[in-house]
Write an enzyme that holds these catalytic residues in place. Structure first.
Site, PDB file in Angstrom:
ATOM      1  N   SER A  91      -5.883   5.922 -13.709  1.00 33.82           N
ATOM      2  CA  SER A  91      -5.331   6.845 -12.703  1.00 33.82           C
ATOM      3  C   SER A  91      -6.224   8.069 -12.540  1.00 33.82           C
ATOM      4  O   SER A  91      -6.469   8.521 -11.415  1.00 33.82           O
ATOM      5  CB  SER A  91      -3.926   7.321 -13.103  1.00 33.82           C
ATOM      6  OG  SER A  91      -3.047   6.239 -13.171  1.00 33.82           O
ATOM      7  N   PHE A 129      -4.910  14.957  -5.161  1.00 31.92           N
ATOM      8  CA  PHE A 129      -4.642  14.520  -3.795  1.00 31.92           C
ATOM      9  C   PHE A 129      -3.161  14.709  -3.525  1.00 31.92           C
ATOM     10  O   PHE A 129      -2.328  14.019  -4.122  1.00 31.92           O
ATOM     11  CB  PHE A 129      -5.029  13.045  -3.693  1.00 31.92           C
ATOM     12  CG  PHE A 129      -4.892  12.393  -2.354  1.00 31.92           C
ATOM     13  CD1 PHE A 129      -5.951  12.407  -1.446  1.00 31.92           C
ATOM     14  CD2 PHE A 129      -3.723  11.714  -2.010  1.00 31.92           C
ATOM     15  CE1 PHE A 129      -5.844  11.760  -0.220  1.00 31.92           C
ATOM     16  CE2 PHE A 129      -3.612  11.069  -0.779  1.00 31.92           C
ATOM     17  CZ  PHE A 129      -4.680  11.095   0.107  1.00 31.92           C
ATOM     18  N   LEU A 131      -0.187  14.327  -1.250  1.00 32.09           N
ATOM     19  CA  LEU A 131       0.444  13.750  -0.058  1.00 32.09           C
ATOM     20  C   LEU A 131       1.974  13.746  -0.221  1.00 32.09           C
ATOM     21  O   LEU A 131       2.700  14.267   0.626  1.00 32.09           O
ATOM     22  CB  LEU A 131      -0.073  12.322   0.169  1.00 32.09           C
ATOM     23  CG  LEU A 131       0.511  11.585   1.378  1.00 32.09           C
ATOM     24  CD1 LEU A 131       0.107  12.256   2.683  1.00 32.09           C
ATOM     25  CD2 LEU A 131       0.054  10.115   1.392  1.00 32.09           C
ATOM     26  N   SER A 138       7.681   7.380   0.389  1.00 33.97           N
ATOM     27  CA  SER A 138       7.290   6.182   1.150  1.00 33.97           C
ATOM     28  C   SER A 138       7.027   6.497   2.615  1.00 33.97           C
ATOM     29  O   SER A 138       6.310   5.760   3.286  1.00 33.97           O
ATOM     30  CB  SER A 138       8.401   5.120   1.057  1.00 33.97           C
ATOM     31  OG  SER A 138       8.624   4.784  -0.289  1.00 33.97           O
ATOM     32  N   TRP A 162       4.697  14.902  -7.737  1.00 39.27           N
ATOM     33  CA  TRP A 162       4.149  13.722  -8.412  1.00 39.27           C
ATOM     34  C   TRP A 162       2.644  13.626  -8.212  1.00 39.27           C
ATOM     35  O   TRP A 162       2.125  12.553  -7.914  1.00 39.27           O
ATOM     36  CB  TRP A 162       4.806  12.429  -7.918  1.00 39.27           C
ATOM     37  CG  TRP A 162       6.284  12.411  -8.053  1.00 39.27           C
ATOM     38  CD1 TRP A 162       7.193  12.398  -7.045  1.00 39.27           C
ATOM     39  CD2 TRP A 162       7.030  12.416  -9.277  1.00 39.27           C
ATOM     40  NE1 TRP A 162       8.465  12.401  -7.550  1.00 39.27           N
ATOM     41  CE2 TRP A 162       8.397  12.402  -8.916  1.00 39.27           C
ATOM     42  CE3 TRP A 162       6.693  12.421 -10.629  1.00 39.27           C
ATOM     43  CZ2 TRP A 162       9.414  12.411  -9.868  1.00 39.27           C
ATOM     44  CZ3 TRP A 162       7.700  12.429 -11.565  1.00 39.27           C
ATOM     45  CH2 TRP A 162       9.037  12.420 -11.179  1.00 39.27           C
ATOM     46  N   ILE A 163       1.945  14.748  -8.338  1.00 41.44           N
ATOM     47  CA  ILE A 163       0.522  14.734  -8.027  1.00 41.44           C
ATOM     48  C   ILE A 163      -0.314  14.578  -9.306  1.00 41.44           C
ATOM     49  O   ILE A 163      -0.324  15.462 -10.171  1.00 41.44           O
ATOM     50  CB  ILE A 163       0.120  16.018  -7.256  1.00 41.44           C
ATOM     51  CG1 ILE A 163       1.029  16.198  -6.032  1.00 41.44           C
ATOM     52  CG2 ILE A 163      -1.357  15.966  -6.858  1.00 41.44           C
ATOM     53  CD1 ILE A 163       1.093  15.010  -5.072  1.00 41.44           C
ATOM     54  N   CYS A 238      -7.477   6.774   2.377  1.00 42.43           N
ATOM     55  CA  CYS A 238      -7.732   7.072   0.961  1.00 42.43           C
ATOM     56  C   CYS A 238      -6.849   6.206   0.072  1.00 42.43           C
ATOM     57  O   CYS A 238      -7.305   5.651  -0.947  1.00 42.43           O
ATOM     58  CB  CYS A 238      -7.465   8.544   0.662  1.00 42.43           C
ATOM     59  SG  CYS A 238      -8.345   9.672   1.758  1.00 42.43           S
ATOM     60  N   ASN A 240      -5.723   3.345   0.646  1.00 39.85           N
ATOM     61  CA  ASN A 240      -6.254   1.985   0.651  1.00 39.85           C
ATOM     62  C   ASN A 240      -7.348   1.803  -0.401  1.00 39.85           C
ATOM     63  O   ASN A 240      -7.442   0.764  -1.049  1.00 39.85           O
ATOM     64  CB  ASN A 240      -6.838   1.713   2.032  1.00 39.85           C
ATOM     65  CG  ASN A 240      -6.334   0.429   2.563  1.00 39.85           C
ATOM     66  OD1 ASN A 240      -5.291  -0.078   2.149  1.00 39.85           O
ATOM     67  ND2 ASN A 240      -7.103  -0.140   3.475  1.00 39.85           N
ATOM     68  N   GLU A 363       1.050   4.595  -4.817  1.00 43.17           N
ATOM     69  CA  GLU A 363       0.154   3.871  -3.899  1.00 43.17           C
ATOM     70  C   GLU A 363       0.907   2.805  -3.116  1.00 43.17           C
ATOM     71  O   GLU A 363       0.383   1.722  -2.857  1.00 43.17           O
ATOM     72  CB  GLU A 363      -1.006   3.223  -4.667  1.00 43.17           C
ATOM     73  CG  GLU A 363      -1.814   4.183  -5.497  1.00 43.17           C
ATOM     74  CD  GLU A 363      -2.564   5.183  -4.645  1.00 43.17           C
ATOM     75  OE1 GLU A 363      -2.703   4.933  -3.441  1.00 43.17           O
ATOM     76  OE2 GLU A 363      -2.980   6.217  -5.190  1.00 43.17           O
TER      77      GLU A 363
HETATM   78  C1  LIG Z   1       3.064   8.884 -12.121  1.00 43.65           C
HETATM   79  C2  LIG Z   1       2.935   9.076 -10.640  1.00 43.65           C
HETATM   80  C3  LIG Z   1       1.786   9.608 -10.097  1.00 43.65           C
HETATM   81  C4  LIG Z   1       1.683   9.848  -8.726  1.00 43.65           C
HETATM   82  N1  LIG Z   1       0.533  10.405  -8.200  1.00 43.65           N
HETATM   83  C5  LIG Z   1       0.511  10.780  -6.886  1.00 43.65           C
HETATM   84  C6  LIG Z   1      -0.616  11.490  -6.360  1.00 43.65           C
HETATM   85  O1  LIG Z   1      -1.605  11.751  -7.062  1.00 43.65           O
HETATM   86  N2  LIG Z   1      -0.560  11.916  -5.061  1.00 43.65           N
HETATM   87  C7  LIG Z   1       0.516  11.658  -4.257  1.00 43.65           C
HETATM   88  O2  LIG Z   1       0.493  12.079  -3.096  1.00 43.65           O
HETATM   89  N3  LIG Z   1       1.586  10.941  -4.733  1.00 43.65           N
HETATM   90  C8  LIG Z   1       1.600  10.510  -6.022  1.00 43.65           C
HETATM   91  N4  LIG Z   1       2.706   9.815  -6.517  1.00 43.65           N
HETATM   92  C9  LIG Z   1       3.859   9.623  -5.661  1.00 43.65           C
HETATM   93  C10 LIG Z   1       4.066   8.177  -5.207  1.00 43.65           C
HETATM   94  O3  LIG Z   1       3.085   7.798  -4.289  1.00 43.65           O
HETATM   95  C11 LIG Z   1       5.504   8.076  -4.639  1.00 43.65           C
HETATM   96  O4  LIG Z   1       6.377   8.197  -5.740  1.00 43.65           O
HETATM   97  C12 LIG Z   1       5.749   6.785  -3.887  1.00 43.65           C
HETATM   98  O5  LIG Z   1       5.085   6.789  -2.646  1.00 43.65           O
HETATM   99  C13 LIG Z   1       7.232   6.528  -3.632  1.00 43.65           C
HETATM  100  O6  LIG Z   1       7.843   7.646  -3.101  1.00 43.65           O
HETATM  101  P1  LIG Z   1       9.238   8.176  -3.723  1.00 43.65           P
HETATM  102  O7  LIG Z   1       9.076   8.277  -5.208  1.00 43.65           O
HETATM  103  O8  LIG Z   1       9.597   9.402  -2.969  1.00 43.65           O
HETATM  104  O9  LIG Z   1      10.266   7.038  -3.462  1.00 43.65           O
HETATM  105  P2  LIG Z   1      11.152   6.765  -2.054  1.00 43.65           P
HETATM  106  O10 LIG Z   1      10.216   6.844  -0.932  1.00 43.65           O
HETATM  107  O11 LIG Z   1      12.285   7.739  -2.139  1.00 43.65           O
HETATM  108  O12 LIG Z   1      11.625   5.337  -2.340  1.00 43.65           O
HETATM  109  C14 LIG Z   1      12.718   5.007  -3.235  1.00 43.65           C
HETATM  110  C15 LIG Z   1      12.985   3.520  -3.120  1.00 43.65           C
HETATM  111  O13 LIG Z   1      13.320   3.204  -1.785  1.00 43.65           O
HETATM  112  C16 LIG Z   1      12.500   2.152  -1.306  1.00 43.65           C
HETATM  113  N5  LIG Z   1      12.309   2.261   0.132  1.00 43.65           N
HETATM  114  C17 LIG Z   1      11.778   3.298   0.824  1.00 43.65           C
HETATM  115  N6  LIG Z   1      11.743   3.033   2.129  1.00 43.65           N
HETATM  116  C18 LIG Z   1      12.288   1.787   2.284  1.00 43.65           C
HETATM  117  C19 LIG Z   1      12.531   0.931   3.391  1.00 43.65           C
HETATM  118  N7  LIG Z   1      12.166   1.286   4.624  1.00 43.65           N
HETATM  119  N8  LIG Z   1      13.085  -0.271   3.163  1.00 43.65           N
HETATM  120  C20 LIG Z   1      13.442  -0.647   1.908  1.00 43.65           C
HETATM  121  N9  LIG Z   1      13.222   0.101   0.807  1.00 43.65           N
HETATM  122  C21 LIG Z   1      12.656   1.305   1.007  1.00 43.65           C
HETATM  123  C22 LIG Z   1      11.189   2.328  -2.064  1.00 43.65           C
HETATM  124  O14 LIG Z   1      10.409   1.140  -2.045  1.00 43.65           O
HETATM  125  C23 LIG Z   1      11.723   2.684  -3.440  1.00 43.65           C
HETATM  126  O15 LIG Z   1      12.094   1.499  -4.126  1.00 43.65           O
HETATM  127  C24 LIG Z   1       2.780   9.513  -7.889  1.00 43.65           C
HETATM  128  C25 LIG Z   1       3.942   8.941  -8.440  1.00 43.65           C
HETATM  129  C26 LIG Z   1       4.011   8.717  -9.795  1.00 43.65           C
HETATM  130  C27 LIG Z   1       5.268   8.090 -10.363  1.00 43.65           C
END
Ligand SMILES: Cc1cc2nc3c(=O)[nH]c(=O)nc-3n(C[C@H](O)[C@H](O)[C@H](O)COP(=O)(O)OP(=O)(O)OC[C@H]3O[C@@H](n4cnc5c(N)ncnc54)[C@H](O)[C@@H]3O)c2cc1C
Length: 384
Positions: A91, A129, A131, A138, A162-163, A238, A240, A363
Site C-alpha cells: 500500500s 492521495f 479522494l 464508492s 481513510w487516506i 490514478c 486504475n 480501490e
Molecule cells: C485501509 C484503507 C486505506 C485507504 N486508502 C485510501 C487512500 O489512500 N485514498 C483514498 O482516497 N481512499 C482510501 N481509502 C478509502 C476507500 O477507497 C473507500 O473506503 C472505498 O472506496 C469504499 O468507500 P466507503 O468505505 O465509503 O464505503 P461505501 O461507499 O459507503 O460502501 C459501503 C458498502 O456499500 C456498497 N455499495 C456502494 N454503492 C453501491 C451500489 N451502487 N450498489 C451496491 N452496493 C453498493 C459498497 O460496495 C460497500 O460494500 C482507503 C480505505 C481503507 C480501508
C-alpha cells in the site's frame, strides 16, 4: 506452483531478476519485523520509503524524473513480492507510485513534476492521495471538499477520510469541487490549515498509516492546481494504476498463505500422521493452488495488455475483483489448516486475511467492480 503452471515461461529474464531482487529485499528487510509492526500498529515509513526508493520501486513504471521506467509487468511483480510480506508495505508503494506520483506525472505541470517526482522516486518525500470523504467513498462524484478562487489563489475546505500515508506525507494530491467541476490540487502538507490526524483502532492494515485529511481554509497559489485533470477522469485514471498493482499484490499475499499452510501441513501430526497426508487437506491445497495459479495467469495477462498499451478499466476491474476475492478465500482456508496457530501473529496467515479485508474495500469495492463488469457485459449501468 511453478511446476504446475510454468509461470516463469511467461516472463522476461529481466523481470525475473527484478522479482528476485524485490523478494530478497522483502524477505531480509521486512519479513523479520512486519508482524511486530502489525501488532504495534506502527511502520517505520520514512526509513522504509528511502530503502524502497533505493530499490527503485517508487514510481517504478514511470518514465523520467529519476523514476525507473520499468515495464508494467515488472512493477506488478514488485507489488506481488511486497504484498507477499504484507499488504501494508505494498500500500505504501502503491499510494506513492500509482496514486500520488502517477497523478503528478500524468496530470501535473512541468514545475510540479520537477519539484516533487525526483524526491518521491528516491523516497525522500512521501505522497498521499485524498479522494474519499466520510460520506463519499464508492461515489466520489458527490464529494463536498471544495476549492474557491480568491484572486489568483485557491482556498480549500473539506475533509478526506481513510487516506493512506496521510499523517506522514510531505505532499497531498487532493481532489475538490470547483466551479469547473472536480479538479486536483498539489498541497504541501506544511501549508497552514492542513492537518492529518491518524486513524487508530484498525484491525486490518496495521502496518500502514491511515489518516483523515482536514483542509481548513488552505490557501494555495494558482500553480497548485493539476492543470490537465478535469472531472473524475483525473482521479479514476490514478485508481486504475493502483488497482493494477493490487491485481498482482493480492496474489502475493495468497501465495504466502498457501506456502505457509503447505509447510505447516507437512510437519503437523494429527491422528498419528502428517496433516498433509489426509485427502481433505489435499483437496484444500489443490483447490487453492488452482486459484493462486490462475490469479498469476490473470495478472500476467493484464501486465502484458498494459505493456502493449491496450489495458481497459474493465479488464483491471476483472483482475482486482477476482484476485482479491480469491486471495481472501485462500487466506481463510489456510487459516483452517493451521488450526489455532492460525489465529496468531506467529504465522502470517491471519495478518494477510485481515489486511485483505481492506484491499477488498479500497480501490473500488467488490460490488463496484461487479457493477463495472456487469455494465461491460450487458450495456446496462446499475450503479444507481
Ligand atoms: C485501509 C484503507 C486505506 C485507504 N486508502 C485510501 C487512500 O489512500 N485514498 C483514498 O482516497 N481512499 C482510501 N481509502 C478509502 C476507500 O477507497 C473507500 O473506503 C472505498 O472506496 C469504499 O468507500 P466507503 O468505505 O465509503 O464505503 P461505501 O461507499 O459507503 O460502501 C459501503 C458498502 O456499500 C456498497 N455499495 C456502494 N454503492 C453501491 C451500489 N451502487 N450498489 C451496491 N452496493 C453498493 C459498497 O460496495 C460497500 O460494500 C482507503 C480505505 C481503507 C480501508
Amino acid at each position: 506452483m511453478e511446476k504446475l503452471f510454468g509461470l516463469d515461461s511467461l516472463l522476461e529474464p529481466e523481470e525475473i531478476e527484478i522479482r528476485s531482487t524485490v523478494r530478497k529485499f522483502a524477505s531480509d528487510r521486512i519479513r523479520p519485523h512486519v508482524a511486530q509492526w502489525f501488532e504495534e500498529g506502527t511502520l517505520p515509513a520514512r526509513d522504509l520509503a528511502k530503502e524502497l526508493g533505493s530499490l527503485g520501486v517508487l514510481g517504478m513504471h514511470l518514465e523520467g524524473y529519476d523514476c525507473a521506467g520499468m515495464s508494467a509487468t515488472a512493477y506488478g511483480l514488485a507489488c506481488l513480492e511486497l504484498e507477499a510480506v504484507d499488504s501494508g508495505i505494498r500500500s505504501l508503494v502503491s499510494v506513492q507510485g500509482s496514486l500520488a506520483m502517477f497523478a503528478l506525472h500524468r496530470w501535473g505541470s512541468e514545475e510540479q513534476k520537477q519539484t516533487w517526482l525526483p524526491p518521491m522516486a528516491r523516497g525522500e518525500a512521501i505522497g498521499c492521495f485524498g479522494l474519499t470523504e466520510p460520506d463519499f467513498g464508492s461515489n466520489p462524484a458527490g464529494m463536498r471538499t471544495n476549492a474557491k478562487r480568491d484572486g489568483d489563489d485557491w482556498i480549500l475546505n473539506g475533509t478526506k477520510m481513510w487516506i493512506t500515508n496521510g499523517s506522514i506525507a510531505d505532499v497531498a494530491v487532493v481532489w475538490a469541487q470547483t466551479d469547473e467541476g472536480i479538479r486536483g490540487f498539489v498541497v504541501p502538507t506544511d501549508t497552514p490549515g492542513f492537518s492529518a490526524p491518524e486513524i487508530k483502532k484498525k484491525v486490518s492494515l496495521r502496518a500502514s498509516v491511515t489518516s483523515e485529511l482536514v483542509l481548513d481554509g488552505v490557501r494555495l497559489p494558482a500553480s497548485a492546481m493539476l492543470p490537465t485533470a478535469q472531472g473524475l477522469r483525473g482521479p479514476l485514471s490514478c485508481l486504475n494504476e493502483a488497482r493494477f498493482g493490487i491485481v498482482f499484490g493480492s496474489i502475493g499475499a495468497a501465495r504466502d498463505c498457501l506456502e505457509t499452510a503447505v509447510e505447516y501441513s507437512m510437519s503437523r501430526e494429527v491422528f498419528d500422521k502428517p496433516l498433509a497426508g489426509y485427502q481433505l487437506t489435499q483437496a484444500k491445497i489443490a483447490d487453492m493452488t488452482l486459484e493462486v495459479g490462475k490469479g498469476h495467469l490473470l495478472a500476467y495477462q493484464l501486465g502484458r495488455l498494459k505493456d502493449s498499451g491496450g489495458l481497459t478499466p474493465e479488464q483491471v476491474s476483472t483482475g482486482k475483483l477476482n484476485n482479491v476475492r480469491e486471495a481472501i478465500d485462500v487466506a481463510r482456508t489456510c487459516r483452517t489448516i493451521l488450526g489455532a496457530n492460525g489465529i496468531t501473529l506467529e504465522y502470517p496467515v491471519m495478518r494477510h486475511a485481515n489486511n485483505l479485508e481492506s484491499v477488498l474495500t479500497y480501490e473500488g469495492t467488490t460490488e463496484m467492480h461487479q457493477l463495472t463488469i456487469g455494465r461491460a457485459m450487458t450495456g446496462e449501468a446499475a450503479f444507481r
